[in-house]
Design a protein around this motif. Structure first.
Motif, mmCIF file in Angstrom:
data_model
loop_
_atom_site.group_PDB
_atom_site.id
_atom_site.type_symbol
_atom_site.label_atom_id
_atom_site.label_comp_id
_atom_site.label_asym_id
_atom_site.label_seq_id
_atom_site.Cartn_x
_atom_site.Cartn_y
_atom_site.Cartn_z
ATOM 1 N N VAL A 135 27.865 45.637 7.104
ATOM 2 C CA VAL A 135 26.715 44.926 6.544
ATOM 3 C C VAL A 135 27.227 44.020 5.424
ATOM 4 O O VAL A 135 27.858 44.496 4.473
ATOM 5 N N TRP A 136 26.951 42.715 5.521
ATOM 6 C CA TRP A 136 27.470 41.760 4.548
ATOM 7 C C TRP A 136 26.527 41.516 3.370
ATOM 8 O O TRP A 136 26.899 40.882 2.389
ATOM 9 N N ASN A 137 25.327 42.017 3.445
ATOM 10 C CA ASN A 137 24.388 41.860 2.340
ATOM 11 C C ASN A 137 24.934 42.572 1.107
ATOM 12 O O ASN A 137 25.061 43.789 1.083
ATOM 13 N N GLY A 138 25.260 41.801 0.059
ATOM 14 C CA GLY A 138 25.806 42.390 -1.152
ATOM 15 C C GLY A 138 27.295 42.638 -1.108
ATOM 16 O O GLY A 138 27.824 43.417 -1.917
ATOM 17 N N ALA A 139 28.014 41.991 -0.193
ATOM 18 C CA ALA A 139 29.461 42.175 -0.095
ATOM 19 C C ALA A 139 30.137 41.844 -1.426
ATOM 20 O O ALA A 139 29.749 40.910 -2.132
ATOM 21 N N LEU A 140 31.154 42.635 -1.767
ATOM 22 C CA LEU A 140 31.903 42.451 -3.008
ATOM 23 C C LEU A 140 33.212 41.739 -2.680
ATOM 24 O O LEU A 140 34.061 42.278 -1.967
ATOM 25 N N ILE A 141 33.376 40.529 -3.198
ATOM 26 C CA ILE A 141 34.538 39.709 -2.881
ATOM 27 C C ILE A 141 35.543 39.774 -4.024
ATOM 28 O O ILE A 141 35.212 39.522 -5.185
ATOM 29 N N GLY A 142 36.779 40.133 -3.699
ATOM 30 C CA GLY A 142 37.858 40.155 -4.684
ATOM 31 C C GLY A 142 38.965 39.199 -4.276
ATOM 32 O O GLY A 142 38.987 38.682 -3.158
ATOM 33 N N MET A 143 39.897 38.965 -5.174
ATOM 34 C CA MET A 143 40.999 38.042 -4.907
ATOM 35 C C MET A 143 42.308 38.621 -5.424
ATOM 36 O O MET A 143 42.328 39.370 -6.406
ATOM 37 N N ASP A 144 43.391 38.264 -4.752
ATOM 38 C CA ASP A 144 44.738 38.520 -5.257
ATOM 39 C C ASP A 144 45.227 37.241 -5.929
ATOM 40 O O ASP A 144 44.983 36.134 -5.415
ATOM 41 N N PHE A 145 45.911 37.388 -7.059
ATOM 42 C CA PHE A 145 46.360 36.229 -7.830
ATOM 43 C C PHE A 145 47.875 36.227 -7.994
ATOM 44 O O PHE A 145 48.509 37.279 -8.060
ATOM 45 N N TRP A 146 48.422 35.026 -8.085
ATOM 46 C CA TRP A 146 49.835 34.824 -8.402
ATOM 47 C C TRP A 146 49.943 33.991 -9.670
ATOM 48 O O TRP A 146 49.101 33.133 -9.960
ATOM 49 N N ALA A 147 51.010 34.250 -10.440
ATOM 50 C CA ALA A 147 51.253 33.509 -11.671
ATOM 51 C C ALA A 147 52.753 33.385 -11.888
ATOM 52 O O ALA A 147 53.564 34.058 -11.235
ATOM 53 N N VAL A 148 53.113 32.540 -12.856
ATOM 54 C CA VAL A 148 54.510 32.312 -13.219
ATOM 55 C C VAL A 148 54.692 32.737 -14.669
ATOM 56 O O VAL A 148 53.936 32.277 -15.540
ATOM 57 N N PRO A 149 55.637 33.618 -14.970
ATOM 58 C CA PRO A 149 55.840 34.023 -16.370
ATOM 59 C C PRO A 149 56.189 32.815 -17.246
ATOM 60 O O PRO A 149 56.970 31.951 -16.834
ATOM 61 N N LYS A 150 55.616 32.768 -18.420
ATOM 62 C CA LYS A 150 55.798 31.617 -19.307
ATOM 63 C C LYS A 150 57.262 31.461 -19.706
ATOM 64 O O LYS A 150 57.948 32.434 -20.013
ATOM 65 N N GLY A 151 57.709 30.225 -19.692
ATOM 66 C CA GLY A 151 59.083 29.936 -20.075
ATOM 67 C C GLY A 151 60.095 30.155 -18.979
ATOM 68 O O GLY A 151 61.302 29.964 -19.197
ATOM 69 N N ASN A 152 59.653 30.548 -17.812
ATOM 70 C CA ASN A 152 60.561 30.787 -16.691
ATOM 71 C C ASN A 152 61.340 29.503 -16.396
ATOM 72 O O ASN A 152 60.742 28.456 -16.143
ATOM 73 N N PRO A 210 23.885 37.387 0.640
ATOM 74 C CA PRO A 210 24.246 37.508 -0.779
ATOM 75 C C PRO A 210 25.627 38.147 -0.932
ATOM 76 O O PRO A 210 25.913 39.175 -0.316
ATOM 77 N N GLN A 211 26.484 37.526 -1.747
ATOM 78 C CA GLN A 211 27.815 38.049 -2.014
ATOM 79 C C GLN A 211 28.072 38.033 -3.514
ATOM 80 O O GLN A 211 27.511 37.211 -4.241
ATOM 81 N N VAL A 212 28.912 38.937 -3.963
ATOM 82 C CA VAL A 212 29.227 39.048 -5.385
ATOM 83 C C VAL A 212 30.737 38.913 -5.565
ATOM 84 O O VAL A 212 31.509 39.657 -4.943
ATOM 85 N N PHE A 213 31.168 37.978 -6.391
ATOM 86 C CA PHE A 213 32.592 37.814 -6.671
ATOM 87 C C PHE A 213 32.984 38.710 -7.843
ATOM 88 O O PHE A 213 32.530 38.522 -8.970
ATOM 89 N N LEU A 214 33.841 39.696 -7.564
ATOM 90 C CA LEU A 214 34.297 40.605 -8.619
ATOM 91 C C LEU A 214 35.127 39.868 -9.667
ATOM 92 O O LEU A 214 35.229 40.320 -10.805
#
Length: 342
Positions: free
Chosen positions: A242-259, A312-316
């Motif tokens: 059931v997609w009503n109220g689905a909770l959407i998450g994401m994986d993130f990438w970053a670069v350490p500062k000064g790399n 309806p969807q919710v972005f975590l």
């Protein structure tokens, strides 16, 4: 999805590298293990090497954000591109310890609106949906999270994620709170709602656990990672979503500062976030792209968030929610632990 020949279409957006120079360059990326790691390699790492001549080395994924300050302060970098989360990226630590993203080469306007952060970029979308075993529900289909708490209409055990944020969010949605008003958390309201079915809860910590709960019917209804619910269904289990109220998450990438390898890291991020490449992850893994113009594998079309925009969807990882959580995270975890122990 296009073949390797399609890579040429995006090479013009990268700084020019002659082949000899490229072959002296390497990039180290944190990666997952097992099938997930293999998918990242096939979708992103190998095509990037082929397109640029830059060797991609990998190191095991480490989700401990405390590693970023340590690397920046010591100058010893474990990887050039590393996993992080929205809470860290949007905090002061994100500003202090993550390299600003170069949006001169990354097309910010193609990324899902609101999630191209100053210091981190999303890689993919994953989803928690209400899933159910139709044998256990007598063929009835729940309509949303409110039905998750209706033990009379849908008797049986409930599988729930053993993480505070998605569980509290789900409970508040079920109690009628609008998605835009989830934070600040109303703990009393959320835990009162959860108390009404506490004796029937089975906590899971992994995707394989929830897949087993649904396939076996041990849980008649469950919060579930959508790819795991889909895998259960594909195996022949009587599992629905059931997609009503689905909770959407994401994986993130970053670069350490000064790399010192930041320019190559940004070239890599530009490559994997391009519309020609970002959807390639869907050839081997059931997650959604973050580039809104990316082509995707039709095999998974029913489980991409973009295929359910009428629900309806919710972005975590919504920045407003994350900003509040970043300040109150310790409080949230303590309240969650206290409720579980009572």
């Amino acid at each position: 999805m296009g073949g390797i020949a399609a890579l040429g279409a995006i090479l013009g957006s990268f700084p020019a590298l002659n082949r000899a120079e490229a072959e002296t360059k390497t990039l180290t990326v944190q990666t997952g293990t097992g099938e997930w790691g293999n998918c990242l390699k096939a979708a992103y790492f190998d095509p990037f090497e082929k397109a640029t001549g830059i060797e991609v080395k990998t190191t095991p994924e480490n989700l401990d954000n405390s590693k970023f300050p340590l690397q920046v302060k010591t100058g010893h970098y474990q990887a050039d591109v590393q996993s992080t989360d929205s809470m860290f990226a949007l905090s002061k630590d994100g500003s202090d310890y993550l390299e600003p993203i170069d949006y001169t080469s990354i097309k910010k306007d193609e990324i899902i609106p609101g999630f191209a952060f100053d210091n981190a970029v999303p890689l993919d979308t994953w989803t928690i949906v209400l899933s159910y075993n139709s044998d256990k529900t007598g063929g009835k289909t729940p309509n949303g999270w409110a039905d998750f708490f209706d033990l009379k209409k849908f008797p049986g055990k409930r599988g729930v994620n053993n993480l505070a944020q998605p569980l509290i969010t789900m409970a508040l949605l079920a109690d009628g709170v609008q998605a835009t008003n989830i934070v600040p958390f109303d703990y009393d309201r959320a835990f009162k709602k959860l108390d009404s079915i506490k004796s029937e809860l089975i906590f899971f910590d992994s995707g394989s656990q929830v897949q087993d709960l649904l396939t076996s019917g041990e849980a008649s209804l469950s919060m579930a990672f959508v790819n795991r619910a889909d895998a259960a269904r594909a195996s022949g289990a009587p599992v629905g979503m059931v997609w009503n109220g689905a909770l959407i998450g994401m994986d993130f990438w970053a670069v350490p500062k000064g790399n010192p390898n930041a320019s190559v890291a940004m070239q890599f991020l530009s490559f994997v976030l391009s519309k020609e490449i970002n959807g390639r992850l869907t050839d081997c893994w059931a997650v959604g792209p973050v580039n809104t113009k990316a082509s995707v594998n039709p095999k998974w079309k029913d489980i991409y968030p973009s295929s359910h925009l009428d629900e309806p969807q919710v972005f975590l990882d919504d920045p407003a929610a994350v900003q509040w959580l970043s300040v109150h995270n310790n409080e949230v975890q303590e309240r969650f632990k206290l409720w579980k122990s009572e």
